[in-house]
Scaffold this motif. Structure first.
Motif, mmCIF file in Angstrom:
data_model
loop_
_atom_site.group_PDB
_atom_site.id
_atom_site.type_symbol
_atom_site.label_atom_id
_atom_site.label_comp_id
_atom_site.label_asym_id
_atom_site.label_seq_id
_atom_site.Cartn_x
_atom_site.Cartn_y
_atom_site.Cartn_z
ATOM 1 N N ASP A 30 0.813 -1.209 0.000
ATOM 2 C CA ASP A 30 0.000 0.000 0.000
ATOM 3 C C ASP A 30 0.848 1.262 0.000
ATOM 4 O O ASP A 30 0.331 2.361 -0.084
ATOM 5 N N LEU A 31 2.178 1.130 0.076
ATOM 6 C CA LEU A 31 3.070 2.280 0.012
ATOM 7 C C LEU A 31 3.768 2.306 -1.335
ATOM 8 O O LEU A 31 4.197 1.284 -1.851
ATOM 9 N N VAL A 32 3.884 3.522 -1.907
ATOM 10 C CA VAL A 32 4.495 3.695 -3.211
ATOM 11 C C VAL A 32 5.668 4.661 -3.086
ATOM 12 O O VAL A 32 5.532 5.736 -2.487
ATOM 13 N N LEU A 33 6.802 4.277 -3.649
ATOM 14 C CA LEU A 33 7.988 5.123 -3.652
ATOM 15 C C LEU A 33 7.742 6.322 -4.560
ATOM 16 O O LEU A 33 7.418 6.161 -5.730
ATOM 17 N N VAL A 34 7.880 7.539 -4.009
ATOM 18 C CA VAL A 34 7.635 8.740 -4.802
ATOM 19 C C VAL A 34 8.839 9.669 -4.870
ATOM 20 O O VAL A 34 8.877 10.577 -5.704
ATOM 21 N N ALA A 35 9.824 9.467 -3.990
ATOM 22 C CA ALA A 35 10.982 10.362 -3.988
ATOM 23 C C ALA A 35 12.113 9.747 -3.177
ATOM 24 O O ALA A 35 11.921 8.744 -2.478
ATOM 25 N N LYS A 36 13.272 10.401 -3.278
ATOM 26 C CA LYS A 36 14.438 9.965 -2.511
ATOM 27 C C LYS A 36 15.250 11.191 -2.149
ATOM 28 O O LYS A 36 15.474 12.065 -2.984
ATOM 29 N N PHE A 37 15.675 11.257 -0.881
ATOM 30 C CA PHE A 37 16.546 12.342 -0.456
ATOM 31 C C PHE A 37 17.929 12.130 -1.051
ATOM 32 O O PHE A 37 18.420 11.002 -1.118
ATOM 33 N N GLY A 38 18.548 13.222 -1.462
ATOM 34 C CA GLY A 38 19.927 13.196 -1.923
ATOM 35 C C GLY A 38 20.812 13.877 -0.893
ATOM 36 O O GLY A 38 20.515 13.882 0.302
ATOM 37 N N THR A 76 20.484 11.294 3.702
ATOM 38 C CA THR A 76 20.932 11.043 2.330
ATOM 39 C C THR A 76 20.569 9.624 1.895
ATOM 40 O O THR A 76 20.754 8.667 2.644
ATOM 41 N N ASN A 77 20.012 9.507 0.694
ATOM 42 C CA ASN A 77 19.599 8.233 0.068
ATOM 43 C C ASN A 77 18.399 7.566 0.737
ATOM 44 O O ASN A 77 18.139 6.394 0.502
ATOM 45 N N LEU A 78 17.646 8.286 1.516
ATOM 46 C CA LEU A 78 16.463 7.746 2.182
ATOM 47 C C LEU A 78 15.269 7.785 1.225
ATOM 48 O O LEU A 78 14.951 8.827 0.646
ATOM 49 N N ASP A 79 14.610 6.627 1.025
ATOM 50 C CA ASP A 79 13.425 6.543 0.178
ATOM 51 C C ASP A 79 12.233 7.174 0.882
ATOM 52 O O ASP A 79 12.058 7.011 2.097
ATOM 53 N N LEU A 80 11.386 7.851 0.103
ATOM 54 C CA LEU A 80 10.189 8.507 0.630
ATOM 55 C C LEU A 80 8.968 7.930 -0.063
ATOM 56 O O LEU A 80 8.917 7.833 -1.291
ATOM 57 N N LEU A 81 7.965 7.568 0.735
ATOM 58 C CA LEU A 81 6.800 6.853 0.214
ATOM 59 C C LEU A 81 5.509 7.533 0.636
ATOM 60 O O LEU A 81 5.491 8.305 1.595
ATOM 61 N N VAL A 82 4.444 7.202 -0.088
ATOM 62 C CA VAL A 82 3.099 7.645 0.288
ATOM 63 C C VAL A 82 2.160 6.457 0.134
ATOM 64 O O VAL A 82 2.399 5.568 -0.676
ATOM 65 N N PRO A 83 1.085 6.444 0.911
ATOM 66 C CA PRO A 83 0.081 5.393 0.718
ATOM 67 C C PRO A 83 -0.527 5.508 -0.682
ATOM 68 O O PRO A 83 -0.764 6.609 -1.180
ATOM 69 N N ARG A 84 -0.754 4.376 -1.314
ATOM 70 C CA ARG A 84 -1.284 4.327 -2.684
ATOM 71 C C ARG A 84 -2.550 5.179 -2.835
ATOM 72 O O ARG A 84 -2.733 5.849 -3.845
ATOM 73 N N GLU A 85 -3.438 5.172 -1.833
ATOM 74 C CA GLU A 85 -4.700 5.901 -1.968
ATOM 75 C C GLU A 85 -4.509 7.418 -2.034
ATOM 76 O O GLU A 85 -5.416 8.137 -2.424
ATOM 77 N N ARG A 86 -3.319 7.928 -1.663
ATOM 78 C CA ARG A 86 -3.067 9.376 -1.740
ATOM 79 C C ARG A 86 -2.568 9.808 -3.111
ATOM 80 O O ARG A 86 -2.404 10.996 -3.355
ATOM 81 N N LEU A 87 -2.306 8.866 -3.995
ATOM 82 C CA LEU A 87 -1.850 9.233 -5.329
ATOM 83 C C LEU A 87 -2.988 9.895 -6.083
ATOM 84 O O LEU A 87 -4.150 9.541 -5.922
ATOM 85 N N ALA A 88 -2.632 10.841 -6.934
ATOM 86 C CA ALA A 88 -3.635 11.627 -7.656
ATOM 87 C C ALA A 88 -4.491 10.763 -8.563
ATOM 88 O O ALA A 88 -3.975 9.984 -9.348
#
Length: 174
Positions: free
Chosen positions: A4-12, A76-88
């Motif tokens: 239910d979590l989707v990868l949407v970004a990553k910290f650099g 640094t290099n930490l993946d950032l996710l959101v619950p699938r239901e929050r996707l547009a």
């Protein structure tokens, strides 16, 4: 990763001394990532984006929880996710989440199994799917309608119409 979590970004890397951080956004419009805040990590931490601005291939983000360079360096290099239901909203028929493609079985138009999709890449010229093959070298396949005419997420497969020579290789060395 929970489904239910989707990868949407990553910290650099950290940017400057006031806690700003580079951010690689995987959203179609990179700055749209701001609308998905707060973002979650796999270990349950939450980060709130205050602002983002373009900086070449990445964004520079001000994050509420990061107030100095040391805090920014720690993510640094930490993946950032959101619950699938929050996707547009609903996606177009030919739009897919990378996470939905990974794990699908790739088969030829003749029904022969090629292998399993293990990753989706975008090197700047469009998406490429990486397909692992048993006993053979993995193959990278352009993810275009011409080469991948059919994707059946529910059925767990995608159909590949490979250009001549794409699947020709020697067996992987033992």
């Amino acid at each position: 990763m929970p489904s239910d979590l989707v990868l949407v970004a990553k910290f650099g890397a950290a940017h400057g001394i006031k806690g700003e951080v580079r951010l690689k956004s995987y959203t179609q419009d990179p700055t749209a990532i701001l609308g998905y805040s707060p973002l979650t990590t796999r270990d349950g931490r939450t980060f709130t984006l205050e602002t983002v601005r373009p900086a070449g291939e990445v964004l520079v983000a001000r994050v509420t929880e990061l107030r100095d360079r040391n805090a920014a360096e720690a993510v640094t290099n930490l993946d950032l996710l959101v619950p699938r239901e929050r996707l547009a909203g609903p996606m177009d028929e030919d739009e897919f989440l990378h996470s939905d493609l990974i794990g699908l079985t790739a088969v030829t138009t003749a029904g022969e199994t090629i292998g399993t999709v293990t990753a989706v890449f975008d090197f700047g010229a469009g998406d490429i799917i990486d397909v692992a093959r048993r006993g053979r070298k993995a193959v990278m396949i352009p993810f275009t309608k011409a080469v991948v005419p059919s994707v059946d997420i529910a059925g767990g497969k995608l159909v590949v119409d490979p250009p001549p020579g794409l699947l020709e290789d020697e067996e992987e060395p033992q």
